[in-house]
Motif scaffolding. Structure first.
Motif, PDB file in Angstrom:
ATOM      1  N   ALA A  19    -187.171  54.584  22.465  1.00 56.84           N
ATOM      2  CA  ALA A  19    -186.720  53.410  23.158  1.00 56.84           C
ATOM      3  C   ALA A  19    -186.251  52.303  22.297  1.00 56.84           C
ATOM      4  O   ALA A  19    -185.354  51.560  22.442  1.00 56.84           O
ATOM      5  CB  ALA A  19    -187.517  52.980  24.046  1.00 56.84           C
ATOM      6  N   ILE A  23    -183.361  49.421  22.693  1.00 54.22           N
ATOM      7  CA  ILE A  23    -183.779  48.121  23.135  1.00 54.22           C
ATOM      8  C   ILE A  23    -182.916  47.430  22.226  1.00 54.22           C
ATOM      9  O   ILE A  23    -182.304  46.141  22.763  1.00 54.22           O
ATOM     10  CB  ILE A  23    -185.371  48.007  23.055  1.00 54.22           C
ATOM     11  N   ALA A 247    -184.660  50.652  29.018  1.00 51.64           N
ATOM     12  CA  ALA A 247    -184.667  51.396  27.645  1.00 51.64           C
ATOM     13  C   ALA A 247    -186.056  52.356  27.770  1.00 51.64           C
ATOM     14  O   ALA A 247    -185.921  53.603  27.282  1.00 51.64           O
ATOM     15  CB  ALA A 247    -184.797  50.449  26.594  1.00 51.64           C
ATOM     16  N   TYR A 248    -187.085  51.892  28.204  1.00 51.03           N
ATOM     17  CA  TYR A 248    -188.364  52.703  28.224  1.00 51.03           C
ATOM     18  C   TYR A 248    -188.233  53.961  29.153  1.00 51.03           C
ATOM     19  O   TYR A 248    -188.749  54.847  28.988  1.00 51.03           O
ATOM     20  CB  TYR A 248    -189.613  52.003  28.570  1.00 51.03           C
ATOM     21  N   GLY A 251    -185.983  56.135  27.369  1.00 49.37           N
ATOM     22  CA  GLY A 251    -186.437  56.772  26.162  1.00 49.37           C
ATOM     23  C   GLY A 251    -187.652  57.797  26.836  1.00 49.37           C
ATOM     24  O   GLY A 251    -188.090  58.754  26.241  1.00 49.37           O
ATOM     25  N   THR A 280    -180.223  58.556  34.171  1.00 41.76           N
ATOM     26  CA  THR A 280    -179.668  57.121  33.852  1.00 41.76           C
ATOM     27  C   THR A 280    -178.535  56.500  34.794  1.00 41.76           C
ATOM     28  O   THR A 280    -178.445  55.652  35.373  1.00 41.76           O
ATOM     29  CB  THR A 280    -179.293  56.940  32.311  1.00 41.76           C
TER      30      THR A 280
END
Length: 314
Positions: A19, A23, A247-248, A251, A280
Motif C-alpha cells: 500500500a 498512499i 490504499a490499505y 493493497g 476498487t
C-alpha cells in the motif's frame, strides 16, 4: 488449495508494503486536488520516479539517493504540467493524460540499460524490542523507514489541512480561487507548489516500487498504480485518513490474490490478477451512490474549483 500456507502476520506486513506507493501517490494528488487542480499524470510521474530512483540507486549504491532522485525527477515532470496548465492555461485533463504518456515513454527509454539489474537493498528500520514482540512485531515493526514516513506524512497532511494556516489557504484556493485572489493570496503560486509536492510524492511512490516493492526495473511496472491512486482520492472524499484506508484496502486485496495464487486456488490467474482493480471500482461505485432516495452524493466533497483554470483579471 492449502490455506494453511497463508500466514496472517505475513499477509498484513506485505499489505503495508504493497500500500505504501499507492498512499504516497494518492496523498500527493490529494494535496493537488485540494488546491483546485486535476492532474491525471500521476501514472507518468510514478513510472518516471521509479526509473530515476532505480538508476541513481544502482549507480551510486545508495537507496536514499535513489528516493531523492525519484522525487526530484517526478517533480520536474510535474513542473511541466504546472507551466502548461497554470501559465498557458491548457486543459488540465488533456495535459495530464499527455504527461502520463510522456512519462511512460521516457521512462522506457531511460530504463533500457537497467533491465535485469538488482538495486542495492533497502535496510529495515531497527526498532529494538518492538521487533521481537510476538506476531505484532513482524506485522508492524519490521519495515523500512519509508513505510513509517508515509504514515507520518498522512497524519501531517491531515493536521496541515485541518489546523494550519497553510492548509486554510490551500483549501480556500481550491474552493473559490477568485475569493482567495481577492484576499491577496497568490493562487498560481499556491497551485504550482501543490503540483510540485504532488509530483514529488508520486516520484517517491514510484521509487518505492522499483527499490522495495518489486526490486527491479521492468517497463510499465506501475501497472495502473497511478490510476488507482487517483481513484482512491475520490474514494477517500479528499480526506487523508480515508485515503489511507482506501490504499490499505487495495493493497490488502492485491496481496491476498497473490497468496491465493500461491495456495493453488482453482480460479484462473487472470481473474485473481484483475480482482484488486475490480474491487476498487465496486467500492468507488458504492461510495458514490446516493444513500437515500432523492439525496445527492453526500459522501463526495470535491473542491468547488477542481479542474477550473484561474486567470487573474487586471
Amino acid at each position: 488449495m492449502d490455506l494453511s500456507a497463508i500466514s496472517p502476520s505475513l499477509l498484513i506486513a506485505s499489505l503495508m508494503v504493497a500500500a505504501t506507493p499507492i498512499i504516497l501517490a494518492a496523498l500527493g494528488e490529494l494535496v493537488v486536488e485540494r488546491a483546485g487542480v486535476l492532474n491525471l499524470g500521476v501514472e507518468g510521474m510514478m513510472i518516471l520516479g521509479a526509473i530515476c530512483g532505480f538508476a541513481v540507486a544502482v549507480e551510486t549504491g545508495s537507496p536514499s539517493l535513489g528516493f531523492v532522485a525519484g522525487a526530484v525527477g517526478a517533480a520536474a515532470l510535474s513542473l511541466i504540467f504546472a507551466f502548461l496548465t497554470q501559465y498557458l492555461l491548457s486543459n488540465q485533463v488533456a495535459t495530464g493524460l499527455a504527461l502520463t504518456l510522456f512519462g511512460l515513454g521516457f521512462s522506457s527509454l531511460i530504463g533500457q540499460g537497467y533491465v535485469g539489474i538488482r538495486p542495492p537493498a533497502v535496510s529495515k528500520l531497527d526498532l529494538g524490542p518492538l521487533t521481537d514482540i510476538p506476531i505484532l512485531g513482524s506485522m508492524f515493526f519490521n519495515h523500512d523507514l519509508m513505510v513509517y514516513l508515509t504514515l507520518g506524512l498522512c497524519f501531517a497532511i491531515w493536521a496541515m489541512l485541518k489546523y494550519s494556516r497553510i492548509g486554510l489557504i490551500l483549501r480556500a484556493v481550491g474552493e473559490n480561487h477568485d475569493a482567495a485572489h481577492a484576499l491577496g493570496y497568490k493562487v498560481i503560486r499556491v497551485r504550482v507548489l501543490a503540483i510540485l509536492f504532488g509530483g514529488g510524492c508520486a516520484g517517491l511512490g514510484g521509487a518505492y516500487l522499483s527499490l522495495v516493492r518489486v526490486p527491479q526495473w521492468t517497463e510499465g511496472m506501475t501497472a495502473g498504480a497511478g490510476w488507482i491512486a487517483l481513484a482512491i482520492v475520490v474514494f477517500g472524499s479528499w480526506r487523508p485518513l480515508r485515503v489511507l484506508l482506501g490504499a490499505y484496502i487495495f493493497g490488502g486485496v492485491t496481496v491476498l490474490q497473490l497468496n491465493l495464487q500461491a495456495a493453488g486456488l482453482a480460479v484462473p490467474v487472470e481473474y485473481l490478477s484483475m480482482s484488486p482493480y475490480l474491487i476498487t471500482i465496486i467500492v468507488l461505485v458504492i461510495m458514490s451512490a446516493p444513500r437515500k432516495r432523492g439525496q445527492g452524493r453526500a459522501s463526495l466533497t470535491a473542491p468547488a474549483c477542481l479542474g477550473r483554470p484561474f486567470h487573474a483579471s487586471h
